[in-house]
Motif scaffolding. Sequence first.
Motif, PDB file in Angstrom:
ATOM      1  N   MET A   1      22.674  -4.479  -4.389  1.00 52.85           N
ATOM      2  CA  MET A   1      22.509  -5.480  -4.566  1.00 52.85           C
ATOM      3  C   MET A   1      21.357  -6.573  -4.014  1.00 52.85           C
ATOM      4  SD  MET A   1      25.038  -6.872  -6.921  1.00 52.85           S
ATOM      5  CE  MET A   1      26.552  -6.571  -7.513  1.00 52.85           C
ATOM      6  N   ALA A   2      21.064  -4.657  -3.536  1.00 46.41           N
ATOM      7  CA  ALA A   2      19.951  -5.447  -2.177  1.00 46.41           C
ATOM      8  C   ALA A   2      18.275  -6.153  -2.897  1.00 46.41           C
ATOM      9  CB  ALA A   2      19.137  -4.349  -1.609  1.00 46.41           C
ATOM     10  N   PHE A   3      17.885  -5.828  -4.119  1.00 44.48           N
ATOM     11  CA  PHE A   3      17.305  -6.867  -4.958  1.00 44.48           C
ATOM     12  C   PHE A   3      17.578  -8.196  -5.052  1.00 44.48           C
ATOM     13  CE2 PHE A   3      16.561  -2.261  -6.374  1.00 44.48           C
ATOM     14  CZ  PHE A   3      15.546  -1.878  -5.793  1.00 44.48           C
ATOM     15  N   ASN A   4      19.037  -8.524  -4.941  1.00 46.66           N
ATOM     16  CA  ASN A   4      19.208 -10.094  -5.458  1.00 46.66           C
ATOM     17  C   ASN A   4      18.457 -10.766  -4.225  1.00 46.66           C
ATOM     18  OD1 ASN A   4      21.151 -10.390  -7.546  1.00 46.66           O
ATOM     19  ND2 ASN A   4      22.364  -9.969  -5.906  1.00 46.66           N
ATOM     20  N   GLY A   5      17.995 -11.609  -4.847  1.00 42.55           N
ATOM     21  CA  GLY A   5      16.947 -13.215  -4.165  1.00 42.55           C
ATOM     22  C   GLY A   5      15.595 -13.336  -4.915  1.00 42.55           C
ATOM     23  N   THR A   6      15.620 -14.519  -3.982  1.00 44.60           N
ATOM     24  CA  THR A   6      13.331 -14.480  -4.509  1.00 44.60           C
ATOM     25  C   THR A   6      12.734 -14.289  -3.326  1.00 44.60           C
ATOM     26  OG1 THR A   6      14.860 -16.639  -5.722  1.00 44.60           O
ATOM     27  CG2 THR A   6      12.570 -16.797  -5.075  1.00 44.60           C
ATOM     28  N   TRP A   7      11.937 -13.532  -3.804  1.00 43.76           N
ATOM     29  CA  TRP A   7      10.087 -12.860  -3.556  1.00 43.76           C
ATOM     30  C   TRP A   7       9.292 -13.859  -3.338  1.00 43.76           C
ATOM     31  CZ3 TRP A   7      12.764  -8.427  -0.425  1.00 43.76           C
ATOM     32  CH2 TRP A   7      13.756  -8.583  -0.875  1.00 43.76           C
ATOM     33  N   GLU A   8       8.684 -14.080  -2.343  1.00 40.84           N
ATOM     34  CA  GLU A   8       7.432 -14.188  -2.149  1.00 40.84           C
ATOM     35  C   GLU A   8       6.259 -13.029  -1.982  1.00 40.84           C
ATOM     36  OE1 GLU A   8       5.535 -18.310  -1.281  1.00 40.84           O
ATOM     37  OE2 GLU A   8       6.380 -17.322   0.562  1.00 40.84           O
ATOM     38  N   GLU A   9       4.968 -12.884  -2.975  1.00 41.38           N
ATOM     39  CA  GLU A   9       4.255 -11.907  -2.602  1.00 41.38           C
ATOM     40  C   GLU A   9       3.313 -12.588  -1.355  1.00 41.38           C
ATOM     41  OE1 GLU A   9       0.256 -10.875  -4.801  1.00 41.38           O
ATOM     42  OE2 GLU A   9       1.634 -11.423  -6.225  1.00 41.38           O
ATOM     43  N   TYR A  10       3.088 -11.625  -0.495  1.00 43.32           N
ATOM     44  CA  TYR A  10       2.778 -12.177  -0.159  1.00 43.32           C
ATOM     45  C   TYR A  10       0.934 -10.823   0.576  1.00 43.32           C
ATOM     46  CZ  TYR A  10       4.557  -8.165   3.314  1.00 43.32           C
ATOM     47  OH  TYR A  10       4.960  -6.966   3.675  1.00 43.32           O
ATOM     48  N   GLU A  11       1.022  -9.640  -0.333  1.00 41.09           N
ATOM     49  CA  GLU A  11       0.054  -8.227  -0.387  1.00 41.09           C
ATOM     50  C   GLU A  11      -0.227  -7.746  -1.573  1.00 41.09           C
ATOM     51  OE1 GLU A  11       0.597  -4.400   1.891  1.00 41.09           O
ATOM     52  OE2 GLU A  11      -0.222  -6.109   3.502  1.00 41.09           O
ATOM     53  N   GLU A  12      -1.644  -7.487  -1.948  1.00 40.14           N
ATOM     54  CA  GLU A  12      -1.651  -6.699  -2.662  1.00 40.14           C
ATOM     55  C   GLU A  12      -2.371  -5.595  -2.661  1.00 40.14           C
ATOM     56  OE1 GLU A  12      -1.259  -9.219  -7.525  1.00 40.14           O
ATOM     57  OE2 GLU A  12      -2.865  -9.168  -6.021  1.00 40.14           O
ATOM     58  N   VAL A  13      -2.513  -4.299  -3.021  1.00 39.13           N
ATOM     59  CA  VAL A  13      -3.370  -3.691  -2.496  1.00 39.13           C
ATOM     60  C   VAL A  13      -3.870  -2.280  -4.083  1.00 39.13           C
ATOM     61  CG1 VAL A  13      -3.378  -0.985  -1.236  1.00 39.13           C
ATOM     62  CG2 VAL A  13      -2.197  -2.914  -0.317  1.00 39.13           C
ATOM     63  N   ASN A  14      -5.496  -2.520  -3.855  1.00 39.19           N
ATOM     64  CA  ASN A  14      -6.070  -2.229  -5.505  1.00 39.19           C
ATOM     65  C   ASN A  14      -5.753  -3.321  -6.499  1.00 39.19           C
ATOM     66  OD1 ASN A  14      -7.882  -0.015  -5.840  1.00 39.19           O
ATOM     67  ND2 ASN A  14      -5.740   1.254  -6.977  1.00 39.19           N
ATOM     68  N   TYR A  15      -4.832  -4.465  -6.947  1.00 43.21           N
ATOM     69  CA  TYR A  15      -4.976  -5.079  -7.247  1.00 43.21           C
ATOM     70  C   TYR A  15      -6.870  -5.389  -8.612  1.00 43.21           C
ATOM     71  CZ  TYR A  15      -2.572  -8.189 -10.145  1.00 43.21           C
ATOM     72  OH  TYR A  15      -2.522  -9.305 -11.750  1.00 43.21           O
ATOM     73  N   GLU A  16      -7.569  -5.352  -7.951  1.00 43.17           N
ATOM     74  CA  GLU A  16      -8.405  -5.772  -8.362  1.00 43.17           C
ATOM     75  C   GLU A  16      -9.055  -4.773  -9.286  1.00 43.17           C
ATOM     76  OE1 GLU A  16     -11.735  -8.286  -7.229  1.00 43.17           O
ATOM     77  OE2 GLU A  16     -10.685  -8.985  -5.647  1.00 43.17           O
ATOM     78  N   GLU A  17      -8.832  -3.670  -9.546  1.00 42.19           N
ATOM     79  CA  GLU A  17      -9.730  -1.917  -9.202  1.00 42.19           C
ATOM     80  C   GLU A  17      -8.678  -1.771 -10.450  1.00 42.19           C
ATOM     81  OE1 GLU A  17      -9.098  -2.444  -5.968  1.00 42.19           O
ATOM     82  OE2 GLU A  17     -10.881  -2.661  -5.381  1.00 42.19           O
ATOM     83  N   PHE A  18      -6.826  -2.455 -10.341  1.00 37.94           N
ATOM     84  CA  PHE A  18      -6.334  -1.880 -11.263  1.00 37.94           C
ATOM     85  C   PHE A  18      -6.205  -3.155 -12.209  1.00 37.94           C
ATOM     86  CE2 PHE A  18      -2.191  -3.150 -13.155  1.00 37.94           C
ATOM     87  CZ  PHE A  18      -1.616  -1.858 -14.182  1.00 37.94           C
ATOM     88  N   LEU A  19      -6.905  -3.555 -12.685  1.00 39.19           N
ATOM     89  CA  LEU A  19      -7.099  -4.795 -13.252  1.00 39.19           C
ATOM     90  C   LEU A  19      -8.319  -3.857 -14.435  1.00 39.19           C
ATOM     91  CD1 LEU A  19      -6.080  -8.699 -11.905  1.00 39.19           C
ATOM     92  CD2 LEU A  19      -4.332  -6.685 -13.682  1.00 39.19           C
ATOM     93  N   ARG A  20      -9.492  -3.818 -13.529  1.00 33.26           N
ATOM     94  CA  ARG A  20     -10.523  -3.817 -14.025  1.00 33.26           C
ATOM     95  C   ARG A  20     -10.156  -2.324 -14.649  1.00 33.26           C
ATOM     96  NH1 ARG A  20     -12.447  -5.587  -9.300  1.00 33.26           N
ATOM     97  NH2 ARG A  20     -14.518  -7.125  -9.758  1.00 33.26           N
ATOM     98  N   ALA A  21      -9.677  -1.795 -14.801  1.00 37.12           N
ATOM     99  CA  ALA A  21      -8.808  -0.004 -14.952  1.00 37.12           C
ATOM    100  C   ALA A  21      -8.219  -0.212 -16.295  1.00 37.12           C
ATOM    101  CB  ALA A  21      -8.689   0.912 -14.462  1.00 37.12           C
ATOM    102  N   ILE A  22      -7.596  -1.123 -16.373  1.00 40.90           N
ATOM    103  CA  ILE A  22      -6.827  -1.318 -17.688  1.00 40.90           C
ATOM    104  C   ILE A  22      -7.726  -2.332 -18.348  1.00 40.90           C
ATOM    105  CG2 ILE A  22      -4.869  -0.996 -16.647  1.00 40.90           C
ATOM    106  CD1 ILE A  22      -3.929  -4.113 -16.384  1.00 40.90           C
ATOM    107  N   SER A  23      -8.723  -2.397 -18.567  1.00 40.23           N
ATOM    108  CA  SER A  23      -9.920  -3.306 -19.111  1.00 40.23           C
ATOM    109  C   SER A  23     -10.027  -4.788 -19.205  1.00 40.23           C
ATOM    110  CB  SER A  23     -10.241  -2.528 -20.791  1.00 40.23           C
ATOM    111  OG  SER A  23     -10.570  -1.274 -20.287  1.00 40.23           O
TER     112      SER A  23
END
Length: 126
Positions: A1-23
Motif C-alpha cells: 500500500m506504499a503507493f497510496n496517496g497523492t504525489w507531486e512531481e518535483y524532478e524529471e530527468v531526460n524528459y525533453e530528449e525522450f519527447l524528441r525521441a518519440i517524435s
Amino acid sequence: MAFNGTWEEYEEVNYEEFLRAISLPEDAIQIAKDEKTITDIQQNGDDFVTTIKNPRETISNSFTIGKEADININEGKKMKCSVRMEGGKLICQSEMFTHVREIQGDDMVETVTVGSASFSRKSKKI
C-alpha cells in the motif's frame, strides 16, 4: 500500500530528449517540459486506480496486478498493457513501452522507456 496517496512531481530527468525521441512536435515539447504532474494512486489489494493531472489533461486508469488492462495514455488514446508487481516495483508493460513505479525513501520514482529512449520522474507525497 506504499503507493497510496497523492504525489507531486518535483524532478524529471531526460524528459525533453525522450519527447524528441518519440517524435513529439517541438511546440508540444515546449509546453510539456514545464508542466508538473500530480498523481493520485488508490490501491486496494491488487486493484489500483491512478489519476494523473497536468494543466492540459487528467488521465485516469484502473487495473489489477496480473491482468491485462486498457490504459489511457493521452488525448483519448488507449493501449493494452500487462501490469505486475516485482520486487516492490509496479510495472506496466505493453508492446510499445514500459512504465515502472517504485518507492525510494519518501519519493515515488517513475521510469518510462520506449525503445531505447527513457526518462525518469521523481515525486513527493503531499
